[in-house]
Design a protein around this motif. Structure first.
Motif, PDB file in Angstrom:
ATOM      1  N   GLN A 113     -44.342  79.406 -23.954  1.00  0.00           N
ATOM      2  CA  GLN A 113     -44.504  80.882 -24.203  1.00  0.00           C
ATOM      3  C   GLN A 113     -45.600  81.455 -24.952  1.00  0.00           C
ATOM      4  OE1 GLN A 113     -42.407  82.507 -21.866  1.00  0.00           O
ATOM      5  NE2 GLN A 113     -42.219  83.825 -23.100  1.00  0.00           N
ATOM      6  N   LEU A 114     -46.034  80.705 -25.903  1.00  0.00           N
ATOM      7  CA  LEU A 114     -47.197  80.889 -26.766  1.00  0.00           C
ATOM      8  C   LEU A 114     -48.381  80.746 -26.079  1.00  0.00           C
ATOM      9  CD1 LEU A 114     -48.543  81.743 -29.558  1.00  0.00           C
ATOM     10  CD2 LEU A 114     -48.469  78.883 -30.229  1.00  0.00           C
ATOM     11  N   ILE A 115     -48.404  79.730 -25.175  1.00  0.00           N
ATOM     12  CA  ILE A 115     -49.899  79.567 -24.419  1.00  0.00           C
ATOM     13  C   ILE A 115     -50.057  80.673 -23.308  1.00  0.00           C
ATOM     14  CG2 ILE A 115     -50.896  77.847 -22.646  1.00  0.00           C
ATOM     15  CD1 ILE A 115     -49.587  75.703 -23.868  1.00  0.00           C
ATOM     16  N   LEU A 116     -48.758  80.989 -22.798  1.00  0.00           N
ATOM     17  CA  LEU A 116     -48.911  82.185 -21.794  1.00  0.00           C
ATOM     18  C   LEU A 116     -49.291  83.388 -22.488  1.00  0.00           C
ATOM     19  CD1 LEU A 116     -45.630  81.255 -19.458  1.00  0.00           C
ATOM     20  CD2 LEU A 116     -48.132  80.655 -18.895  1.00  0.00           C
ATOM     21  N   ALA A 117     -48.793  83.578 -23.460  1.00  0.00           N
ATOM     22  CA  ALA A 117     -49.130  84.956 -24.411  1.00  0.00           C
ATOM     23  C   ALA A 117     -50.658  84.877 -24.676  1.00  0.00           C
ATOM     24  CB  ALA A 117     -48.262  84.964 -25.620  1.00  0.00           C
ATOM     25  N   ILE A 118     -51.105  83.938 -25.385  1.00  0.00           N
ATOM     26  CA  ILE A 118     -52.593  83.663 -25.696  1.00  0.00           C
ATOM     27  C   ILE A 118     -53.254  84.028 -24.515  1.00  0.00           C
ATOM     28  CG2 ILE A 118     -54.337  82.131 -26.477  1.00  0.00           C
ATOM     29  CD1 ILE A 118     -52.099  80.954 -28.223  1.00  0.00           C
ATOM     30  N   LEU A 119     -53.091  83.359 -23.187  1.00  0.00           N
ATOM     31  CA  LEU A 119     -53.747  83.650 -22.110  1.00  0.00           C
ATOM     32  C   LEU A 119     -53.543  84.995 -21.691  1.00  0.00           C
ATOM     33  CD1 LEU A 119     -52.742  80.431 -19.920  1.00  0.00           C
ATOM     34  CD2 LEU A 119     -54.825  80.928 -20.863  1.00  0.00           C
ATOM     35  N   SER A 120     -52.600  85.831 -21.527  1.00  0.00           N
ATOM     36  CA  SER A 120     -52.489  87.057 -21.228  1.00  0.00           C
ATOM     37  C   SER A 120     -53.352  88.096 -22.250  1.00  0.00           C
ATOM     38  CB  SER A 120     -51.087  87.455 -21.281  1.00  0.00           C
ATOM     39  OG  SER A 120     -50.385  87.074 -20.244  1.00  0.00           O
ATOM     40  N   LEU A 121     -53.309  87.805 -23.724  1.00  0.00           N
ATOM     41  CA  LEU A 121     -53.955  88.355 -24.664  1.00  0.00           C
ATOM     42  C   LEU A 121     -55.382  88.458 -24.411  1.00  0.00           C
ATOM     43  CD1 LEU A 121     -53.387  88.250 -28.396  1.00  0.00           C
ATOM     44  CD2 LEU A 121     -55.654  87.937 -27.538  1.00  0.00           C
ATOM     45  N   ALA A 122     -55.977  87.142 -24.171  1.00  0.00           N
ATOM     46  CA  ALA A 122     -57.412  86.890 -23.692  1.00  0.00           C
ATOM     47  C   ALA A 122     -57.653  87.732 -22.341  1.00  0.00           C
ATOM     48  CB  ALA A 122     -57.612  85.491 -23.708  1.00  0.00           C
ATOM     49  N   PHE A 123     -57.030  87.718 -21.367  1.00  0.00           N
ATOM     50  CA  PHE A 123     -57.050  88.333 -20.120  1.00  0.00           C
ATOM     51  C   PHE A 123     -57.411  89.930 -20.438  1.00  0.00           C
ATOM     52  CE2 PHE A 123     -56.049  90.624 -16.329  1.00  0.00           C
ATOM     53  CZ  PHE A 123     -56.817  90.046 -15.535  1.00  0.00           C
ATOM     54  N   TYR A 124     -56.239  90.462 -21.040  1.00  0.00           N
ATOM     55  CA  TYR A 124     -56.334  91.809 -21.294  1.00  0.00           C
ATOM     56  C   TYR A 124     -57.282  92.263 -22.029  1.00  0.00           C
ATOM     57  CZ  TYR A 124     -51.317  91.658 -19.356  1.00  0.00           C
ATOM     58  OH  TYR A 124     -50.178  91.686 -18.708  1.00  0.00           O
ATOM     59  N   THR A 125     -57.875  91.622 -23.224  1.00  0.00           N
ATOM     60  CA  THR A 125     -58.611  92.128 -23.960  1.00  0.00           C
ATOM     61  C   THR A 125     -60.032  92.184 -23.499  1.00  0.00           C
ATOM     62  OG1 THR A 125     -57.235  91.219 -25.707  1.00  0.00           O
ATOM     63  CG2 THR A 125     -59.560  91.890 -26.425  1.00  0.00           C
ATOM     64  N   VAL A 126     -60.232  90.942 -22.808  1.00  0.00           N
ATOM     65  CA  VAL A 126     -61.634  90.763 -22.141  1.00  0.00           C
ATOM     66  C   VAL A 126     -62.013  91.741 -21.137  1.00  0.00           C
ATOM     67  CG1 VAL A 126     -63.250  89.310 -20.869  1.00  0.00           C
ATOM     68  CG2 VAL A 126     -61.984  88.348 -22.846  1.00  0.00           C
ATOM     69  N   LEU A 127     -60.892  91.759 -20.168  1.00  0.00           N
ATOM     70  CA  LEU A 127     -60.735  92.795 -19.169  1.00  0.00           C
ATOM     71  C   LEU A 127     -60.811  94.302 -19.595  1.00  0.00           C
ATOM     72  CD1 LEU A 127     -60.488  93.516 -15.836  1.00  0.00           C
ATOM     73  CD2 LEU A 127     -58.114  93.754 -16.626  1.00  0.00           C
ATOM     74  N   LEU A 128     -60.075  94.761 -20.614  1.00  0.00           N
ATOM     75  CA  LEU A 128     -60.270  96.123 -21.125  1.00  0.00           C
ATOM     76  C   LEU A 128     -61.701  96.435 -21.683  1.00  0.00           C
ATOM     77  CD1 LEU A 128     -56.633  96.522 -22.161  1.00  0.00           C
ATOM     78  CD2 LEU A 128     -57.521  97.374 -20.130  1.00  0.00           C
ATOM     79  N   LEU A 129     -62.015  95.530 -22.492  1.00  0.00           N
ATOM     80  CA  LEU A 129     -63.421  95.880 -23.228  1.00  0.00           C
ATOM     81  C   LEU A 129     -64.556  95.822 -21.994  1.00  0.00           C
ATOM     82  CD1 LEU A 129     -62.984  93.489 -26.439  1.00  0.00           C
ATOM     83  CD2 LEU A 129     -62.686  95.895 -26.159  1.00  0.00           C
TER      84      LEU A 129
END
Length: 329
Positions: A199-215
């Motif tokens: 769950q931690l790995i999946l959350a880190i992947l989503s955090l990176a994707f959302y942040t990079v995409l939105l920025l």
């Protein structure tokens, strides 16, 4: 009658101490999360207590550096987003958001008027949803002090967790029952360890994707929404759905002009996360049918709100393990 009264007293105690019990459960999850790191350090320093101290100091320094680097930006965006919520709500409840979105996408005046009328007619329901959300958020904030207990309790589980499990097994005298309890504890231990780290790995992947995409797309409040989206990844099924609606909703209200493209990218990421990343990372240690997962999530939400939603999957997986071993027993 005595048995019934004992069960009733135990259930009453569990209900009365539910917040403390939840803190202990999350402390166990925290212990599972950092146990591999503690074990590696223990091999170097030859002492469990020294390893715990070193790991805790390292985590504190890492969090402090992370807070200094990205904390101010997140605080600024979070404050702006919080102050903008009343304006967002007023636009939604009054129907003015229909004209804002319509002007951006070239809607006709008739379409804008219909959407505004629809929102105005459902103003009471929107107010009810907003009030319910505010109450849930207030409950979470009021219980946030329990977060301070989690690393403290986690240290005790990391240091003496094995002896605690052995003490539970020692309560049983019959050999066959001891084997049953040991096998259940062993499978639950493997399942929880794998589930929490996955769950931690999946959350880190989503955090990176959302942040990079939105920025990259220059969406307003991109950094703080990326962090929130990553945190919501810990809640199965419901969390990613809430994150997507939150990102799209804020994008619409703030005047982002490519909402459709953003929605397609979020949907594509969900497919990759659910059908590529999750099966590879989660593996087969949490073997739950999607229907059983959804049933557990709905029950958890009814019983304990957001916390119940998060705990539903490991609880359902634990019950599956217990049932499988009970049938064998």
């Amino acid at each position: 009658m005595v048995t019934v009264l004992l069960f009733a007293a135990a259930l009453a105690f569990l209900y009365g101490a539910r917040r403390t019990i939840v803190a202990f459960i999350f402390a166990i999850f925290f212990a599972y999360l950092i146990d591999p790191l503690v074990c590696k350090v223990q091999d170097l320093v030859h002492g469990r207590g020294k390893a715990l101290l070193i790991v805790y100091l390292a985590l504190f320094v890492a969090l402090a550096l992370l807070g200094l680097l990205v904390g101010p930006k997140l605080v600024r965006e979070g404050t702006r987003l919080a102050h903008s919520f009343p304006e967002f709500y007023e636009k939604l409840a009054s129907g003015q958001i229909a004209f804002t979105i319509g002007d951006q996408h070239g809607w006709s005046a008739e379409t804008e008027a219909k959407i505004q009328a629809f929102l105005q007619n459902h103003r009471g329901q929107i107010m009810s949803w907003a009030t319910h959300f505010g109450q849930r958020l207030a409950v979470l904030v009021s219980n946030s002090w329990l977060l301070l207990l989690i690393p403290i309790l986690g240290a005790f589980f990391l240091k003496d967790g094995r002896s605690m499990a052995d003490s539970v097994v020692d309560l049983v005298s019959r050999h066959r029952q001891r084997e049953f309890i040991e096998s259940v504890l062993n499978d639950v231990n493997i399942m929880l360890a794998h589930f929490i780290r996955a769950q931690l790995i999946l959350a880190i992947l989503s955090l990176a994707f959302y942040t990079v995409l939105l920025l990259i797309l220059h969406v307003s409040f991109g950094a703080v929404m990326g962090v929130i989206g990553g945190a919501l990844e810990f809640i199965p099924i419901v969390g990613p759905l809430v994150a997507a609606f939150m990102i799209l909703g804020v994008s619409l209200v703030t005047g982002f002009g490519h909402v459709l493209i953003l929605g397609l990218l979020l949907g594509g990421w969900r497919v990759v996360q659910d059908y590529v990343n999750s099966p590879r990372i989660m593996g087969k240690h949490v073997e739950l049918h999607p229907l059983a997962t959804l049933f557990g999530i709905l029950c958890g939400a009814e019983i304990a709100g957001v916390v119940g939603v998060y705990l539903s999957v490991p609880m359902m997986a634990t019950l599956r393990i217990l049932w499988r071993h009970w049938r064998a027993y």
